[in-house]
Write a protein that holds these residues in place. Structure first.
Motif, PDB file in Angstrom:
ATOM      1  N   THR A  40      16.715  -8.129 114.067  1.00 31.96           N
ATOM      2  CA  THR A  40      16.903  -8.143 112.606  1.00 31.96           C
ATOM      3  C   THR A  40      16.887  -9.576 112.100  1.00 31.96           C
ATOM      4  N   VAL A  41      17.961 -10.328 112.411  1.00 32.50           N
ATOM      5  CA  VAL A  41      18.059 -11.756 112.072  1.00 32.50           C
ATOM      6  C   VAL A  41      18.803 -12.397 113.245  1.00 32.50           C
ATOM      7  N   TYR A  42      18.850 -13.736 113.283  1.00 30.03           N
ATOM      8  CA  TYR A  42      19.632 -14.397 114.337  1.00 30.03           C
ATOM      9  C   TYR A  42      21.130 -14.165 114.080  1.00 30.03           C
ATOM     10  N   GLY A  43      21.903 -14.018 115.165  1.00 22.96           N
ATOM     11  CA  GLY A  43      23.343 -13.800 115.042  1.00 22.96           C
ATOM     12  C   GLY A  43      24.116 -14.999 115.573  1.00 22.96           C
ATOM     13  N   ALA A  60      25.505 -10.660 130.008  1.00 20.61           N
ATOM     14  CA  ALA A  60      25.868 -11.875 130.753  1.00 20.61           C
ATOM     15  C   ALA A  60      27.252 -12.378 130.356  1.00 20.61           C
ATOM     16  N   SER A  61      27.631 -12.180 129.088  1.00 14.22           N
ATOM     17  CA  SER A  61      28.936 -12.692 128.648  1.00 14.22           C
ATOM     18  C   SER A  61      30.053 -11.750 129.098  1.00 14.22           C
ATOM     19  N   ASN A  62      29.670 -10.516 129.429  1.00 12.01           N
ATOM     20  CA  ASN A  62      30.621  -9.553 129.982  1.00 12.01           C
ATOM     21  C   ASN A  62      31.693  -9.120 128.988  1.00 12.01           C
ATOM     22  N   VAL A  63      31.442  -9.344 127.706  1.00  8.81           N
ATOM     23  CA  VAL A  63      32.343  -8.881 126.636  1.00  8.81           C
ATOM     24  C   VAL A  63      31.487  -8.434 125.457  1.00  8.81           C
ATOM     25  N   PRO A  64      32.047  -7.571 124.577  1.00  7.63           N
ATOM     26  CA  PRO A  64      31.325  -7.300 123.323  1.00  7.63           C
ATOM     27  C   PRO A  64      31.270  -8.581 122.494  1.00  7.63           C
ATOM     28  N   ILE A  65      30.202  -8.757 121.735  1.00  8.98           N
ATOM     29  CA  ILE A  65      30.009  -9.997 120.976  1.00  8.98           C
ATOM     30  C   ILE A  65      30.116  -9.743 119.472  1.00  8.98           C
ATOM     31  N   ALA A  66      31.064 -10.437 118.829  1.00  8.29           N
ATOM     32  CA  ALA A  66      31.153 -10.391 117.361  1.00  8.29           C
ATOM     33  C   ALA A  66      30.074 -11.326 116.835  1.00  8.29           C
ATOM     34  N   ALA A  67      29.243 -10.843 115.921  1.00  6.56           N
ATOM     35  CA  ALA A  67      28.166 -11.711 115.422  1.00  6.56           C
ATOM     36  C   ALA A  67      27.763 -11.386 113.993  1.00  6.56           C
ATOM     37  N   PRO A  68      28.110 -12.278 113.081  1.00  3.67           N
ATOM     38  CA  PRO A  68      27.503 -12.214 111.754  1.00  3.67           C
ATOM     39  C   PRO A  68      26.136 -12.884 111.827  1.00  3.67           C
ATOM     40  N   SER A  69      25.370 -12.855 110.748  1.00  2.00           N
ATOM     41  CA  SER A  69      24.115 -13.593 110.712  1.00  2.00           C
ATOM     42  C   SER A  69      24.425 -15.089 110.875  1.00  2.00           C
ATOM     43  N   ALA A  70      23.507 -15.812 111.564  1.00  2.00           N
ATOM     44  CA  ALA A  70      23.795 -17.198 111.964  1.00  2.00           C
ATOM     45  C   ALA A  70      23.386 -18.204 110.893  1.00  2.00           C
TER      46      ALA A  70
END
Ligand code: TXA
Ligand code: MG
Length: 375
Positions: A53-56, A152-162
């Motif tokens: 979609t967009v970068y996070g 790879a990070s082994n956790v869920p990732i919180a990510a808004p648009s970057a």
């Protein structure tokens, strides 16, 4: 090579631990680089990464300190919640209270992909992510780099648009670098975003699910799978919420996607819009004027006199190019932008809430709903 990688990760870990800001590391998308990025996130750092979609801008979703760093780096108001990204469907269940039947059908149809579903959150999700709401948005991105990074990070990732809050969402590596270089630990360099519009958001906590943000997965695509849904009245009525009103999705109340110059959108037949814009250009010849158009109307305007940018010729192309073109105006220092309206592009669906609606949702917001009807 391995020694170098280990040294880089160690330096970053030390910097993260000491709360120092290292120079932003630019990473390629090979497995070794993604593994470094995964370690950074796991250790509490921030990594921007490509999605379809967009970068996070990603941080460990289970770590409150990472979450507050995300808000700080973006300059985002803390009452606007973040969505959580998973790299495998098995990561979903522990993060939510329940998965309604209709959500299961949508997951089968559209995950991984450009769709965010809102659920009641489980206790694992820190309130900092949800802006103290009981619900959480979950997205399973399709982009390979994004999925590999989450695993790879082994956790869920919180990510808004970057992007810096209020700027157009980033659809290429250079947009992210422009906004966040020096403010975050690393950026993974990938291709330009495939869709160029943020994910569709659907609130699954209601019996009749409600669309809170339109995207590349449209109303009719969703209704084909689960039957009728609602479109949030804020989207339907094109209302620009005032800060004093409590919004359904907090993101709805902020002016979004804006280039530096103000945008006016002209709605009407091509012929009338061309005429109106030309007449305003004559009246405002003392200003540096930008024109946002499509390929077929581009040649009506003299490129030696104005900054004329075309978003393309199909609604898919326009969706993909829109944010990039809005950002390009900033480089040219125009005083004012006149834009065509792209609601009329035929994507073959005969549907009021199709991709055109998603594209115009972003452009209307970028203009602060500054729309003039010339028909
Ligand atoms: O495509 C996307 O969704 C991208 C990529 C990186 O995945 N992410 C993205 O995040 O656009 P962001 O934070 O820029 O937009 C998420 C929107 C915000 O407007 C926020 O208000 C809304 O989702 N949101 C998040 N959690 C919510 C919740 N629990 N209820 C209602 N709206 C929510
Ligand atoms: Mg955003």
């Amino acid at each position: 090579m391995i020694h170098v990688l280990v040294a880089v990760v160690k330096n970053i870990s030390i910097a993260v631990a000491n709360n120092m800001k290292p120079d932003t590391l630019i990473l390629d998308s090979d497995d070794a680089s993604i593994s470094i990025a995964g370690d950074i996130i796991n250790n509490g750092g921030l990594v921007a990464f490509p999605t379809e979609t967009v970068y996070g801008l990603g941080g460990n979703a289970l770590n409150s300190t990472s979450i507050s760093k995300i808000y700080k780096a973006k300059g985002r108001p803390s009452d606007n919640p973040l969505i959580v990204h998973i790299g495998d469907i098995s990561m979903l269940k522990p993060l939510v209270k329940e998965i309604p039947e209709k959500a299961k059908l949508l997951i089968d149809a559209f995950f991984p992909g450009p769709l965010t579903l809102i659920f009641y959150k489980s206790e694992l999700i820190p309130y900092e992510i949800t802006a103290f709401k009981e619900t959480v948005g979950i997205r399973f991105p399709q982009n390979d780099i994004a999925r590999k990074l989450i695993l790879a990070s082994n956790v869920p990732i919180a990510a808004p648009s970057a992007n810096i809050s209020g700027k157009p969402s980033p659809t290429s590596f250079s947009h992210v670098k422009n906004d966040l270089d020096g403010k975050i630990d690393a950026i993974i360099k990938g291709d330009d975003s495939f869709f160029g519009l943020e994910s569709t958001i659907l609130d699954m906590t209601k019996d009749v699910p409600v669309m809170l943000r339109p995207g590349s997965i449209t109303k009719s695509m969703i209704e084909h799978v689960i039957g009728e849904i609602e479109i949030s009245s804020y989207l339907k009525d094109n209302i620009f919420l005032e800060d004093s009103i409590v919004p359904i999705a907090p993101g709805m109340k902020y002016k979004h996607y804006s280039p530096n110059a103000s945008i006016t959108i002209f709605k009407g037949s091509d012929e009338k819009v061309v005429k109106e814009i030309k007449s305003l250009c004559d009246k405002n010849s003392h200003l540096k004027i930008g024109i946002l158009t499509d390929d077929k109307n581009k040649d009506f305007f003299d490129e030696n006199m104005f900054t004329v940018l075309s978003v393309g010729n199909t609604i898919t192309e326009i969706g993909k190019n829109l944010f990039n073109k809005l950002r390009e105006f900033d480089k040219t220092n125009v005083d004012i932008i006149y834009s065509f309206d792209f609601q009329k592009y035929d994507d073959g669906t005969n549907d009021d809430f199709d991709l055109n609606f998603s594209v115009m949702n972003r452009l209307n917001k970028a203009s602060g709903f500054n729309i003039i009807i010339v028909d």
